[in-house]
Design a protein around this motif. Structure first.
Motif, PDB file in Angstrom:
ATOM      1  N   ALA A   1     -12.668  13.434  12.187  1.00 40.48           N
ATOM      2  CA  ALA A   1     -12.729  11.920  12.630  1.00 40.48           C
ATOM      3  C   ALA A   1     -12.402  11.249  11.659  1.00 40.48           C
ATOM      4  CB  ALA A   1     -14.252  11.457  12.404  1.00 40.48           C
ATOM      5  N   LEU A   2     -11.733  11.247  10.504  1.00 44.40           N
ATOM      6  CA  LEU A   2     -10.447  10.208   9.619  1.00 44.40           C
ATOM      7  C   LEU A   2      -9.515  11.161  10.412  1.00 44.40           C
ATOM      8  CD1 LEU A   2     -11.147   8.489   7.408  1.00 44.40           C
ATOM      9  CD2 LEU A   2     -10.099  10.232   5.899  1.00 44.40           C
ATOM     10  N   LEU A   3      -8.633  11.596  10.802  1.00 47.43           N
ATOM     11  CA  LEU A   3      -7.611  12.175  11.157  1.00 47.43           C
ATOM     12  C   LEU A   3      -7.372  11.447  12.119  1.00 47.43           C
ATOM     13  CD1 LEU A   3      -7.821  15.610   9.545  1.00 47.43           C
ATOM     14  CD2 LEU A   3      -6.842  13.575   8.231  1.00 47.43           C
ATOM     15  N   VAL A   4      -8.231  11.129  12.929  1.00 47.87           N
ATOM     16  CA  VAL A   4      -8.334  10.472  14.321  1.00 47.87           C
ATOM     17  C   VAL A   4      -8.189   8.836  14.096  1.00 47.87           C
ATOM     18  CG1 VAL A   4      -8.184  12.303  15.504  1.00 47.87           C
ATOM     19  CG2 VAL A   4     -10.165  11.067  15.933  1.00 47.87           C
ATOM     20  N   ASP A   5      -8.778   8.674  13.060  1.00 46.30           N
ATOM     21  CA  ASP A   5      -9.190   7.010  13.370  1.00 46.30           C
ATOM     22  C   ASP A   5      -7.808   5.966  12.540  1.00 46.30           C
ATOM     23  OD1 ASP A   5     -10.683   4.380  12.220  1.00 46.30           O
ATOM     24  OD2 ASP A   5     -11.854   5.604  11.260  1.00 46.30           O
ATOM     25  N   PRO A   6      -7.694   4.896  13.454  1.00 48.77           N
ATOM     26  CA  PRO A   6      -6.475   4.101  13.447  1.00 48.77           C
ATOM     27  C   PRO A   6      -6.946   3.917  11.639  1.00 48.77           C
ATOM     28  CG  PRO A   6      -8.014   3.089  14.887  1.00 48.77           C
ATOM     29  CD  PRO A   6      -8.160   4.988  14.618  1.00 48.77           C
ATOM     30  N   ARG A   7      -7.544   3.377  11.592  1.00 45.20           N
ATOM     31  CA  ARG A   7      -7.542   3.020   9.955  1.00 45.20           C
ATOM     32  C   ARG A   7      -7.441   3.111   8.773  1.00 45.20           C
ATOM     33  NH1 ARG A   7     -14.000   1.572  10.098  1.00 45.20           N
ATOM     34  NH2 ARG A   7     -13.447   3.434  10.984  1.00 45.20           N
ATOM     35  N   PHE A   8      -7.263   4.805   8.691  1.00 45.26           N
ATOM     36  CA  PHE A   8      -6.702   5.997   7.867  1.00 45.26           C
ATOM     37  C   PHE A   8      -4.718   6.011   8.672  1.00 45.26           C
ATOM     38  CE2 PHE A   8      -4.933  10.557   6.986  1.00 45.26           C
ATOM     39  CZ  PHE A   8      -5.705  10.355   5.902  1.00 45.26           C
ATOM     40  N   SER A   9      -4.486   5.603   7.627  1.00 42.56           N
ATOM     41  CA  SER A   9      -2.846   4.753   8.022  1.00 42.56           C
ATOM     42  C   SER A   9      -2.329   6.098   6.851  1.00 42.56           C
ATOM     43  CB  SER A   9      -2.824   3.540   6.745  1.00 42.56           C
ATOM     44  OG  SER A   9      -1.599   3.370   7.176  1.00 42.56           O
ATOM     45  N   LYS A  10      -0.912   6.380   7.349  1.00 40.47           N
ATOM     46  CA  LYS A  10       0.105   7.286   6.430  1.00 40.47           C
ATOM     47  C   LYS A  10       1.198   6.290   6.242  1.00 40.47           C
ATOM     48  CE  LYS A  10      -0.689  11.551   6.614  1.00 40.47           C
ATOM     49  NZ  LYS A  10      -0.490  12.262   5.983  1.00 40.47           N
ATOM     50  N   ALA A  11       1.333   5.267   6.287  1.00 39.20           N
ATOM     51  CA  ALA A  11       1.811   4.542   5.755  1.00 39.20           C
ATOM     52  C   ALA A  11       2.134   3.979   4.506  1.00 39.20           C
ATOM     53  CB  ALA A  11       2.662   3.221   6.916  1.00 39.20           C
ATOM     54  N   VAL A  12       2.493   4.844   3.960  1.00 38.87           N
ATOM     55  CA  VAL A  12       2.917   4.253   2.152  1.00 38.87           C
ATOM     56  C   VAL A  12       2.724   2.479   1.621  1.00 38.87           C
ATOM     57  CG1 VAL A  12       4.833   4.039   0.025  1.00 38.87           C
ATOM     58  CG2 VAL A  12       4.826   6.119   1.786  1.00 38.87           C
ATOM     59  N   HIS A  13       3.561   1.337   2.871  1.00 40.92           N
ATOM     60  CA  HIS A  13       2.947   0.025   2.116  1.00 40.92           C
ATOM     61  C   HIS A  13       1.748  -0.131   2.921  1.00 40.92           C
ATOM     62  CE1 HIS A  13       3.691   0.413   6.484  1.00 40.92           C
ATOM     63  NE2 HIS A  13       3.019  -0.409   6.415  1.00 40.92           N
ATOM     64  N   HIS A  14       0.273   0.868   3.355  1.00 41.53           N
ATOM     65  CA  HIS A  14      -0.250   0.362   2.793  1.00 41.53           C
ATOM     66  C   HIS A  14      -1.427   0.224   1.820  1.00 41.53           C
ATOM     67  CE1 HIS A  14      -0.620   0.102   7.722  1.00 41.53           C
ATOM     68  NE2 HIS A  14      -0.656  -1.313   6.996  1.00 41.53           N
ATOM     69  N   SER A  15      -0.800   1.626   0.968  1.00 43.64           N
ATOM     70  CA  SER A  15      -1.370   1.518  -0.027  1.00 43.64           C
ATOM     71  C   SER A  15      -1.887   0.359  -1.201  1.00 43.64           C
ATOM     72  CB  SER A  15      -0.778   2.601  -0.816  1.00 43.64           C
ATOM     73  OG  SER A  15       0.819   2.156  -1.065  1.00 43.64           O
ATOM     74  N   ASP A  16      -2.825   0.569  -2.208  1.00 46.37           N
ATOM     75  CA  ASP A  16      -3.043  -0.385  -2.685  1.00 46.37           C
ATOM     76  C   ASP A  16      -2.506  -0.987  -3.636  1.00 46.37           C
ATOM     77  OD1 ASP A  16      -4.776  -2.720  -3.198  1.00 46.37           O
ATOM     78  OD2 ASP A  16      -6.507  -1.984  -3.970  1.00 46.37           O
ATOM     79  N   GLY A  17      -2.041  -1.913  -4.644  1.00 44.72           N
ATOM     80  CA  GLY A  17      -1.443  -1.971  -5.797  1.00 44.72           C
ATOM     81  C   GLY A  17      -0.178  -2.638  -5.878  1.00 44.72           C
ATOM     82  N   PRO A  18       1.004  -2.806  -6.320  1.00 45.93           N
ATOM     83  CA  PRO A  18       1.799  -4.014  -7.028  1.00 45.93           C
ATOM     84  C   PRO A  18       3.496  -2.910  -7.403  1.00 45.93           C
ATOM     85  CG  PRO A  18       0.792  -3.870  -8.766  1.00 45.93           C
ATOM     86  CD  PRO A  18      -0.124  -2.810  -7.953  1.00 45.93           C
ATOM     87  N   SER A  19       3.439  -1.739  -6.791  1.00 45.39           N
ATOM     88  CA  SER A  19       4.011  -1.231  -6.562  1.00 45.39           C
ATOM     89  C   SER A  19       4.400  -0.534  -5.591  1.00 45.39           C
ATOM     90  CB  SER A  19       4.314   0.100  -7.517  1.00 45.39           C
ATOM     91  OG  SER A  19       3.438   1.360  -7.572  1.00 45.39           O
ATOM     92  N   ALA A  20       3.248  -0.144  -4.043  1.00 45.39           N
ATOM     93  CA  ALA A  20       3.050   0.375  -3.316  1.00 45.39           C
ATOM     94  C   ALA A  20       4.773   0.102  -2.073  1.00 45.39           C
ATOM     95  CB  ALA A  20       2.293   0.230  -2.417  1.00 45.39           C
ATOM     96  N   GLY A  21       4.652  -1.183  -1.975  1.00 40.81           N
ATOM     97  CA  GLY A  21       6.178  -1.578  -1.647  1.00 40.81           C
ATOM     98  C   GLY A  21       7.034  -1.020  -2.105  1.00 40.81           C
ATOM     99  N   ASP A  22       7.141  -1.473  -3.700  1.00 38.25           N
ATOM    100  CA  ASP A  22       8.349  -0.079  -4.603  1.00 38.25           C
ATOM    101  C   ASP A  22       8.640   1.001  -4.494  1.00 38.25           C
ATOM    102  OD1 ASP A  22       9.337  -3.133  -4.851  1.00 38.25           O
ATOM    103  OD2 ASP A  22       7.530  -2.529  -7.309  1.00 38.25           O
ATOM    104  N   ARG A  23       7.582   1.580  -4.608  1.00 39.25           N
ATOM    105  CA  ARG A  23       7.591   3.344  -3.589  1.00 39.25           C
ATOM    106  C   ARG A  23       8.535   3.552  -2.927  1.00 39.25           C
ATOM    107  NH1 ARG A  23       2.458   3.382  -5.821  1.00 39.25           N
ATOM    108  NH2 ARG A  23       1.924   3.952  -3.498  1.00 39.25           N
ATOM    109  N   LYS A  24       7.714   2.704  -1.919  1.00 42.43           N
ATOM    110  CA  LYS A  24       8.517   3.045  -0.365  1.00 42.43           C
ATOM    111  C   LYS A  24       9.473   2.354  -0.119  1.00 42.43           C
ATOM    112  CE  LYS A  24       7.844   2.238   4.870  1.00 42.43           C
ATOM    113  NZ  LYS A  24       7.088   2.242   5.963  1.00 42.43           N
ATOM    114  N   ARG A  25      10.474   1.567  -0.883  1.00 45.31           N
ATOM    115  CA  ARG A  25      11.842   1.144  -0.432  1.00 45.31           C
ATOM    116  C   ARG A  25      12.951   1.915  -1.392  1.00 45.31           C
ATOM    117  NH1 ARG A  25       9.484  -3.532  -0.724  1.00 45.31           N
ATOM    118  NH2 ARG A  25       9.578  -4.058  -2.806  1.00 45.31           N
ATOM    119  N   GLU A  26      12.228   2.796  -2.452  1.00 48.13           N
ATOM    120  CA  GLU A  26      13.009   3.515  -3.393  1.00 48.13           C
ATOM    121  C   GLU A  26      13.597   5.143  -2.907  1.00 48.13           C
ATOM    122  OE1 GLU A  26      10.244   5.169  -7.527  1.00 48.13           O
ATOM    123  OE2 GLU A  26      11.212   3.110  -7.717  1.00 48.13           O
TER     124      GLU A  26
END
Length: 402
Positions: free
Chosen positions: A54-79
């Motif tokens: 059920a979770l794997l088809v739930d739109p609230r379960f995001s695979k996008a890196v920028h949805h992760s919590d924490g200040p370095s999430a965006g940096d992880r995606k950019r680099e």
């Protein structure tokens, strides 16, 4: 129960080499568990099949890196050279990328590889036949998928050995001391640089391989950006190599320690498709599926807060007795077998048909060529890598003849 009442616990070291007893206890203890991963991240583990599906088809379960919590999430995606691929995006971006890749990675292109896979397989087995003994991982399961990936992507043969080493070290991280995340990024960057140079070479030297197909793929005015192209080729290398190595090796090992199933498949090779699905369920190469909660998600009476890392344990859900009767028994005739080894929903693995094709050809060929195949050591001497992300043997020593 709210999320604040769940204590934070760690994963025992024993679960890194033998996950099944640990996940059996986890399933019995509840539907959601807040835990510390070996690389120091706090995550919410989902060990039950129905919750995971059920979770794997739930739109609230995001695979996008920028949805992760924490200040370095965006940096992880950019680099990261790897961030702009289908696996780490959500719709509509994911839909656009998948459509473009499907235009190049067609069923026809995959099926045309079958005779080449058979040729590569026979060539490797010819060498083994002269020896009498072999390590099926090093001598067979490692070279075969790399040869196939080389053929599919049009890689220079002289690059394959170095690329294999880069990819193996990328996946298998047995030490979680120090800064494993930084080591992971460095390995990723090394492969990314190789892929960038490869794409430059392909543009100057047109051909018929999949990379050229990806360069040319378009949907109207839409096509892959340079970053997306690099990330997609990296994904194809990662997904097409070690996971297939492990599918072949884990499947053969499962047969060698379950001799009744080995005899059944040898006598009825037409069961190979069903057998491959059971190997995927029984000893999945992929250990987990990660995502992040874009909103609060309730599972049972537990609320997983928005921004949390969520881990679906593939090893746990594929042996959940609520979904698979007698789950710890290898049964190559199991039907139905709705395992989650290739994920589920929008992110179901695009390369699954190729992995299945390689395993079908490889395992049937081994059993046909070596009907007296046996382990060349005591079963307990076959050891697994101490790894949180995949299920991989160190070696598979065998005797090919009495």
């Amino acid at each position: 129960m709210s999320e604040t009442t769940l204590p934070l616990s760690g994963i025992p070291d024993s679960a890194l080499t033998d996950p099944y007893p640990f996940y059996e206890r986890l399933r019995a203890a509840g539907r959601v568990h807040r835990m510390q991963t070996p690389i120091g991240l706090e995550a919410w583990f989902v060990p039950h099949y129905e919750d995971a599906r059920a979770l794997l088809v739930d739109p609230r379960f995001s695979k996008a890196v920028h949805h992760s919590d924490g200040p370095s999430a965006g940096d992880r995606k950019r680099e990261s050279s790897f961030a702009n691929n289908m696996v780490s995006t959500d719709p509509p971006e994911h839909t656009r990328l998948r459509k473009l890749v499907q235009k190049a990675f067609t069923h026809r292109r995959t099926e045309l590889l079958r005779p080449r896979v058979q040729e590569f397989t026979d060539r490797l087995l010819d060498k083994l036949e002269k020896e009498g003994r072999a390590d099926l991982m090093e001598d067979f399961a490692f070279p075969l998928p790399m040869m196939v990936i080389g053929e599919l992507l049009g890689l220079p043969p002289e690059d394959l050995a170095d690329l294999r080493e880069k990819t193996v070290f990328f996946f298998l991280e047995e030490s979680y001391e120090g800064n494993p995340v930084q080591r992971f990024r460095e390995k990723q960057a090394s492969i990314g640089e190789y892929v960038k140079k490869l794409i430059e070479h392909k543009r100057l030297n047109p051909g018929e391989d999949l990379i050229h197909g990806l360069i040319e793929a378009r949907d109207g005015e839409n096509r892959l950006s340079e970053k997306e192209l690099v990330a997609t080729v990296m994904l194809l290398i990662f997904a097409g190599f070690l996971t297939t190595v492990n599918l072949i090796t884990n499947g053969l090992h499962a047969l060698l320690v379950n001799r009744d199933q080995l005899a059944l498949l040898a006598a009825r090779p037409e069961l190979i498709n069903s057998a491959i699905e059971e190997f995927l369920r029984y000893e999945s190469s992929l250990a987990l599926i990660e995502g992040h909660a874009t909103e609060d998600i309730e599972i049972g009476d537990t609320t997983i807060p928005a921004g949390s890392l969520i881990i679906v344990s593939v090893h746990s859900v594929n042996r959940d007795p609520a979904a698979f009767p007698d789950p710890n028994r290898l049964d190559i005739t199991r039907n139905p077998n709705p395992h989650l080894a290739f994920s589920h929903g929008l992110h179901h693995c695009l390369g699954a048909p190729l992995a299945r094709l390689e395993a079908q050809v490889a395992i049937n060929a081994v059993l046909k060529r070596f009907p007296d195949l046996t382990l060349d050591c005591a079963p307990e001497d076959v050891t697994w890598h101490r790894d949180f992300f995949s299920r991989s043997l160190h070696a598979l020593p065998v005797r090919l003849a009495p």
